[in-house]
Design a protein around this motif. Sequence first.
Motif, PDB file in Angstrom:
ATOM      1  N   MET A 156      47.818   9.850 116.799  1.00 52.07           N
ATOM      2  CA  MET A 156      47.097  11.074 116.434  1.00 52.07           C
ATOM      3  C   MET A 156      46.095  11.465 117.515  1.00 52.07           C
ATOM      4  O   MET A 156      45.949  12.642 117.864  1.00 52.07           O
ATOM      5  N   LEU A 157      45.417  10.466 118.082  1.00 49.37           N
ATOM      6  CA  LEU A 157      44.406  10.736 119.106  1.00 49.37           C
ATOM      7  C   LEU A 157      45.018  11.230 120.408  1.00 49.37           C
ATOM      8  O   LEU A 157      44.439  12.076 121.099  1.00 49.37           O
ATOM      9  N   ILE A 158      46.197  10.702 120.765  1.00 47.38           N
ATOM     10  CA  ILE A 158      46.807  11.105 122.027  1.00 47.38           C
ATOM     11  C   ILE A 158      47.676  12.351 121.893  1.00 47.38           C
ATOM     12  O   ILE A 158      48.211  12.842 122.887  1.00 47.38           O
ATOM     13  N   SER A 159      47.833  12.853 120.667  1.00 50.99           N
ATOM     14  CA  SER A 159      48.651  14.051 120.470  1.00 50.99           C
ATOM     15  C   SER A 159      47.803  15.257 120.075  1.00 50.99           C
ATOM     16  O   SER A 159      47.689  16.222 120.836  1.00 50.99           O
ATOM     17  N   PHE A 160      47.181  15.203 118.910  1.00 54.42           N
ATOM     18  CA  PHE A 160      46.469  16.369 118.403  1.00 54.42           C
ATOM     19  C   PHE A 160      45.264  16.735 119.276  1.00 54.42           C
ATOM     20  O   PHE A 160      45.054  17.917 119.569  1.00 54.42           O
ATOM     21  N   VAL A 185      54.943  14.541 119.227  1.00 52.92           N
ATOM     22  CA  VAL A 185      54.411  13.415 120.002  1.00 52.92           C
ATOM     23  C   VAL A 185      53.862  12.329 119.068  1.00 52.92           C
ATOM     24  O   VAL A 185      54.123  11.141 119.260  1.00 52.92           O
ATOM     25  N   MET A 186      53.119  12.733 118.059  1.00 56.19           N
ATOM     26  CA  MET A 186      52.485  11.774 117.170  1.00 56.19           C
ATOM     27  C   MET A 186      53.503  10.937 116.397  1.00 56.19           C
ATOM     28  O   MET A 186      53.421   9.703 116.364  1.00 56.19           O
ATOM     29  N   CYS A 190      58.284  27.747 123.677  1.00 57.46           N
ATOM     30  CA  CYS A 190      57.446  26.623 123.247  1.00 57.46           C
ATOM     31  C   CYS A 190      57.904  25.370 123.973  1.00 57.46           C
ATOM     32  O   CYS A 190      58.414  24.420 123.370  1.00 57.46           O
ATOM     33  N   LEU A 191      57.751  25.383 125.282  1.00 60.08           N
ATOM     34  CA  LEU A 191      58.145  24.244 126.097  1.00 60.08           C
ATOM     35  C   LEU A 191      56.974  23.283 126.228  1.00 60.08           C
ATOM     36  O   LEU A 191      55.853  23.703 126.492  1.00 60.08           O
ATOM     37  N   PHE A 192      57.239  22.013 126.042  1.00 59.97           N
ATOM     38  CA  PHE A 192      56.183  21.015 126.126  1.00 59.97           C
ATOM     39  C   PHE A 192      56.038  20.568 127.573  1.00 59.97           C
ATOM     40  O   PHE A 192      56.617  19.573 128.006  1.00 59.97           O
ATOM     41  N   VAL A 193      55.278  21.345 128.343  1.00 57.48           N
ATOM     42  CA  VAL A 193      55.020  21.040 129.750  1.00 57.48           C
ATOM     43  C   VAL A 193      53.674  20.346 129.847  1.00 57.48           C
ATOM     44  O   VAL A 193      52.681  20.816 129.293  1.00 57.48           O
ATOM     45  N   VAL A 194      53.625  19.216 130.551  1.00 57.76           N
ATOM     46  CA  VAL A 194      52.384  18.439 130.651  1.00 57.76           C
ATOM     47  C   VAL A 194      52.080  18.141 132.116  1.00 57.76           C
ATOM     48  O   VAL A 194      52.969  18.150 132.968  1.00 57.76           O
ATOM     49  N   ASN A 195      50.803  17.866 132.387  1.00 52.78           N
ATOM     50  CA  ASN A 195      50.414  17.510 133.748  1.00 52.78           C
ATOM     51  C   ASN A 195      50.670  16.037 134.033  1.00 52.78           C
ATOM     52  O   ASN A 195      51.036  15.275 133.125  1.00 52.78           O
TER      53      ASN A 195
END
Length: 359
Positions: free
Chosen positions: A161-165, A113-114, A186-191
């Motif tokens: 960096m702030l919105i990822s880590f 993401v970063m 390791c699926l990147f599932v987000v709300n």
Amino acid sequence: MLNTSKWLQNASRSTNSPDESCSSVVSSSTFKLILYSLTGGLIVTTFLGNILVITSIAYFKHLHSPTNSFVLSLAVADFLVGGLVMPFSMIRTIEGCWYFGSVLCRLHSSLDVMLCSASILHLSCIAFDRYYAVCNPLLYSYKMSTRRVSVLICTCWVIPMLISFAPIMLGLHLLGMEHLLQEGTCLFVVNHIYSVSASLITFYCPMTIMFVAYCKIYRAARKQALQIHDMKRNVTTQYGGDCSMKKRKYSLKRERKAAKTLGVIMGLFLFFWSPFFTANIVDPLIGYKMGMVGWEVFLWLGYVNSALNPFLYGLLHKSYRRAFFMIIGCKTCYSATSLNIDLSSTKQEKVKRKTTDLH
């Protein structure tokens, strides 16, 4: 095609062993070998191509400029995508499994993401830089001072960096989605909140800035072209006036070409990343019904952009092209004065320009 939630629920019924919980979309060993060859070649291309850009800008003084400072930082981000993100994504995509543990999974997602977000923020800064160079040349040296450029570059790294880590390592992006997780993947599932806010900050807002900047650059360049046409029609036959107009035409041509080159780079970036960011917002809103194959295709389309940027510089920018050829041919190894080489002109063009200046 199975949707994401069903795929995760089926995988969670198996044991916690990664090998047993894998659900690869590729069953043929021959097809796997082909995919490994293609993705491996893309990784090597991304790695070596961005190394060329970094080396060229760092080595040749002719390429030391505010715009190229952004390009250098962008190449670093793309280089890290190829070295730190894509190899792990390749294994996950082809094998359908994650062998490296939950901590490294979150670290990989954070870097993904970063670094991808940093790329588009750098492109918006490049568009901003070109806007002042073409539309407000008298203010350019003030607006794009070394200090301001450094602040903008730092911003391009700090915001991603702030919105990822921060949210990913703390698990904030999964609030309300914990039931979709299981061992071995390791699926990147987000709300919904994270998908919309992150996409707006790292893609849609910078995209709007780029679009406005390049529209203004186009209008300014067209206006200047009309002014030059009027000057040419009314210019006197005196040599001084003709020389001044030629210099003005040369300067305008150079700025328009630079804007066109960066516009192509930006356009291709949007072409490759728009499907992913659109799906990133739409899929959570429709209940994660998009198939895994579609997600992987959109993700790797975005990765292609990191491999493509160095070749766009080489094909569309004469100075980069000459710097690349010199580095590949090891010509820089034999010249102690390579730092001061003028990459913008060939020998014939330099001789012609000197002859014109003498007359």
